[in-house]
Design a protein around this motif. Structure first.
Motif, PDB file in Angstrom:
ATOM      1  N   GLY A  87      25.112 -23.954  11.032  1.00 31.58           N
ATOM      2  CA  GLY A  87      26.207 -24.824  11.309  1.00 31.58           C
ATOM      3  C   GLY A  87      26.088 -25.962  10.002  1.00 31.58           C
TER       4      GLY A  87
ATOM      5  N   THR B 295      32.154 -18.122  13.993  1.00 32.78           N
ATOM      6  CA  THR B 295      31.254 -17.054  14.152  1.00 32.78           C
ATOM      7  C   THR B 295      29.740 -17.110  14.065  1.00 32.78           C
TER       8      THR B 295
ATOM      9  N   ASP C  83      37.232 -17.062  18.575  1.00 35.79           N
ATOM     10  CA  ASP C  83      36.770 -18.188  19.658  1.00 35.79           C
ATOM     11  C   ASP C  83      37.983 -18.772  20.325  1.00 35.79           C
TER      12      ASP C  83
ATOM     13  N   LEU D 112      27.732 -19.412  15.378  1.00 33.03           N
ATOM     14  CA  LEU D 112      27.247 -20.665  15.454  1.00 33.03           C
ATOM     15  C   LEU D 112      27.013 -21.237  17.070  1.00 33.03           C
ATOM     16  N   ASP D 113      25.897 -22.075  17.446  1.00 34.37           N
ATOM     17  CA  ASP D 113      25.726 -22.543  18.539  1.00 34.37           C
ATOM     18  C   ASP D 113      27.055 -23.352  19.216  1.00 34.37           C
ATOM     19  N   PRO D 114      27.015 -23.375  20.543  1.00 32.74           N
ATOM     20  CA  PRO D 114      28.248 -24.093  20.705  1.00 32.74           C
ATOM     21  C   PRO D 114      28.212 -25.673  20.605  1.00 32.74           C
ATOM     22  N   ILE D 115      27.466 -26.395  20.150  1.00 30.30           N
ATOM     23  CA  ILE D 115      27.419 -27.740  19.598  1.00 30.30           C
ATOM     24  C   ILE D 115      28.052 -27.707  18.262  1.00 30.30           C
ATOM     25  N   SER D 116      27.622 -26.711  17.355  1.00 32.22           N
ATOM     26  CA  SER D 116      27.942 -26.589  15.843  1.00 32.22           C
ATOM     27  C   SER D 116      29.672 -26.152  16.172  1.00 32.22           C
ATOM     28  N   VAL D 117      29.908 -25.192  17.167  1.00 30.66           N
ATOM     29  CA  VAL D 117      31.317 -24.784  17.254  1.00 30.66           C
ATOM     30  C   VAL D 117      32.037 -26.164  17.345  1.00 30.66           C
TER      31      VAL D 117
ATOM     32  N   SER E  56      20.525 -24.942   8.443  1.00 33.32           N
ATOM     33  CA  SER E  56      20.793 -24.170   9.592  1.00 33.32           C
ATOM     34  C   SER E  56      22.189 -23.545   9.424  1.00 33.32           C
TER      35      SER E  56
END
Lengths: 266, 267, 157
Positions: free
Chosen positions: B147, B172, B203, B174-179, B145
């Motif tokens: 992330g 850039t 971000d 990425l979903d919030p969890i990966s961020v 994925s």
């Protein structure tokens, strides 16, 4: 919209300038590439990998094409030769056409379509996805690590493939001529041996395919390395590799043939 | 060599793509051990700044001092010597798509060291463990994925324990969890390995949680240089537009154009 | 894919390519031992060489023993000077005759060496003194017609 009367001169100037820019770019690129060839030659495993993708993967298409070209030459050649009652010269005609011209040229054209286009696309995509930049930032020169092995593989592959093409073609002609048409086996080979010279015909043919390998290899890595980092850019670079390589091969073939066979008939 | 506190110092740097100026008279310093976020509008020269620090771009004038060496004047070998001490995480990871995860992380060791294969294996597994992806060592990059790919790329970038880490838009796409995961990894690696980090990002939330200092670029120069709390409290319209994500403000919504009505009439 | 598979496939590819080149060199072409530089050179002068070309074969009793290395013209005698590169495994007596012959009716021209009986042998750079020029078709025909014309017209009634 009014156009300036001299706009076509301007357009011509712009066209010449961009061509010259690209030529300068190519010259610097080639110089840089030759600068790292020495280092790249030490990394045999990288070259072997590219030999696999360029050479081994082109084997089937080259051998099958060679076989069929040889068979067609035999049928056509026999048709003409029988009018003069010299069908035993079939081997000579087929062998000379293949070894001198068709082997190096057709193999180079097939190679441009089969292997070089893939090299351009691969390098173009590596650049578009920052893989080359990442390598450069890891203090590894992409020219030595990615570009040079692919170039070297083309220069090594092409003469070997051309040899296989010619050999397959002669065997194809032998199958048709000797087994199907019924030309004498001994006459087929002995006439061929009497007229095909190792140095003039075979070595010169091999030399041609080495030159073609250099040209096709350079064009494919250059187009890939400078492909615009977009889907469209990589696609048009791939097309350009095939078109430019084919034209370069045919042009070089003409020049080399004139150089090699001039003075032989003095 | 004197161990100055300023690991990166950019003095009066100018840079332009053809006619278009990107950086004009840029001055900034980054101290050893800091995490500095670089923010600013798109096309504001943030990525160009990373290019200057890494030596991939040359300024038309000015100096780019990294570890007391002027990067634009370095020879290729000196530059490569310096780059062994700089790690860079590219926007989408830039993993080598023809190599599995393990070989991607092993790449810097195999290219830059003479370590035996079993030592490389131990190091690679250690780095992958640090980003939580030891179990994915055999996968190809196409099977990861976004992330995960970013985390593998991070493991590869820190393989040689660089002194400086450059991050180009690490959050850039990425979903919030990966961020959150990437943000925490950046922070942890910075302290654990004693690195200096420069993050180019959009971000703001993650940046304010992470950075020691935020440098905002505008029109090719430093607009302001603040700590996260100052950003939160700022009433500056430009900073507020960023912080609150307003479509129009000092950064205009419209690309410069002629008068709309006139344009319509003309056609 | 692992490395040994690459190595194996590429090894096979290179071996196959080299076999093809050896096939071309041995089975298709003639890798005889008298390429330029080896063997020794003899010189032969002819009044007319006809269609003889450089690299034409030099044969003795039908066996190829060498090739024509160069053809020139002596500016004083207006004779054609052919230099023949002969394989070092053959020796020819001093009274050898060089003849320009044609293989078949329309075939290529070559030089035939007819060996004499003198025990001394020609060595590098020496000249074959006895030569016989090429048969030029036009000359043959005109000679034939001339002879015909010279005959008494006995058969004509």
């Amino acid at each position: 919209m009014s156009r300036a009367p001299l706009s076509w001169i301007e357009a011509l100037g712009a066209a010449v300038t961009t061509r010259l820019d690209r030529l300068g770019l190519a010259a610097r690129f080639v110089a840089a590439l030759f600068g790292v060839l020495g280092i790249a030659l030490l990394r045999a495993s990288l070259i072997i990998r590219e030999l696999y993708f360029s050479g081994v993967r082109s084997l089937s298409i080259v051998i099958v094409s060679g076989l069929f070209v040889g068979m067609v030459l035999a049928v056509q050649g026999y048709e003409v030769l029988q009018r003069y009652g010299s069908t035993e010269s079939l081997g000579v005609i087929v062998a000379l056409s293949l070894v001198r011209e068709l082997g190096p040229v057709v193999t180079a054209l097939l190679f441009a379509g089969r292997a070089s286009s893939a090299v351009t696309a691969e390098i173009g995509l590596m650049r578009a996805t920052d893989q080359l930049a990442a390598m450069d930032m890891m203090a590894v020169d992409p020219l030595a690590r990615v570009i040079a092995p692919r170039f070297i593989a083309a220069v090594i592959s092409l003469p070997l493939l051309a040899g296989l093409f010619s050999a397959a073609g002669i065997i194809g002609a032998w199958i048709i001529g000797v087994h199907l048409i019924g030309i004498d086996d001994g006459a087929f080979w002995s006439q061929m041996q009497a007229s095909v010279d190792v140095r003039i015909d075979i070595v010169n043919g091999m030399f041609k395919s080495v030159v073609f390998g250099v040209a096709v290899g350079l064009i494919s890595v250059f187009e890939g390395f400078f492909a615009p980092p977009t889907a469209e850019g990589v696609a048009s670079a791939t097309t350009r590799t095939v078109v430019t390589s084919s034209l370069a091969v045919l042009l070089l073939d003409f020049v080399l043939t004139v150089m090699m066979f001039r003075g032989l008939n003095g | 060599m004197v161990d100055t506190p300023d690991i990166i110092r950019i003095e009066a740097a100018h840079f332009s793509y053809g006619e278009r100026p990107i950086l004009t008279d840029l001055n900034l310093t980054i101290r050893r051990g800091e995490i500095v976020a670089i923010m600013g509008g798109s096309g504001g020269g943030k990525t160009t700044l990373l290019g200057l620090i890494g030596g991939r771009l040359k300024p038309s004038s000015g100096r780019v001092m990294v570890e007391d060496q002027n990067v634009p004047t370095l020879s290729k070998s000196a530059l490569y010597q310096l780059r062994r001490r700089i790690g860079m995480l590219f926007q989408f990871g830039a993993l080598f798509t023809d190599l599995p995860v393990f070989d991607n992380v092993a790449f810097p060791y195999r290219e830059q060291t003479d370590l035996p294969e079993d030592a490389i294996r131990a190091l690679v597994l250690m780095k992958l463990e640090a980003v939580g992806l030891r179990g994915a060592a055999h996968l190809m990059p196409s099977e990861l994925s976004g992330g995960m790919a970013r985390r593998v790329a991070l493991a590869r970038a820190v393989a040689l324990d660089p002194a400086i880490m450059l991050y180009d838009e690490p959050f850039t796409g990425l979903d919030p969890i990966s961020v959150g995961i990437i943000g925490r990894l950046i922070k942890r690696l910075n302290t654990a390995l004693g690195m200096t980090s420069v993050i180019v990002t959009h971000d703001l939330n993650e940046t304010l949680r992470l950075a020691d200092r935020v440098i905002v670029l505008s029109a090719g120069r430093v607009y302001c240089d603040l700590v996260p709390d100052q950003i939160r409290a700022s009433s500056d319209p430009f900073i507020r537009q960023f912080a609150d994500g307003l479509p129009d403000g000092p950064v205009p919504f419209h690309y410069p154009a002629s008068d709309y009505v006139q344009d319509l009439v003309q056609s | 894919m692992n490395r040994s598979k690459f190595d194996l496939a590429v090894g096979a590819f290179v071996a196959l390519g080299i076999i093809a080149l050896i096939f071309l060199a041995l089975k298709v072409g003639n890798l005889t031992g008298f390429d330029s530089g080896t063997g020794y050179v003899l010189e032969a002068r002819f009044d007319n060489i006809g269609g003889l070309k450089v690299r034409a074969p030099v044969k003795s009793a039908g066996v190829v023993v060498g090739r024509v290395e160069s053809i020139g013209l002596d500016g004083e005698t207006y004779e054609a000077v052919a230099r023949l590169r002969i394989s070092s495994s053959f020796r020819f007596s001093k009274d050898t005759i060089a003849v320009i012959l044609t293989s078949g009716l329309l075939g290529e021209q070559y030089i035939g060496l007819e060996v004499g009986g003198v025990p001394d042998y020609l060595s590098n750079g020496e000249r074959i003194t006895k030569t016989q020029s090429a048969m030029v078709l036009e000359k043959l025909i005109s000679q034939f017609l001339f002879n015909k014309a010279a005959e008494p017209p006995s058969q004509v009634k």
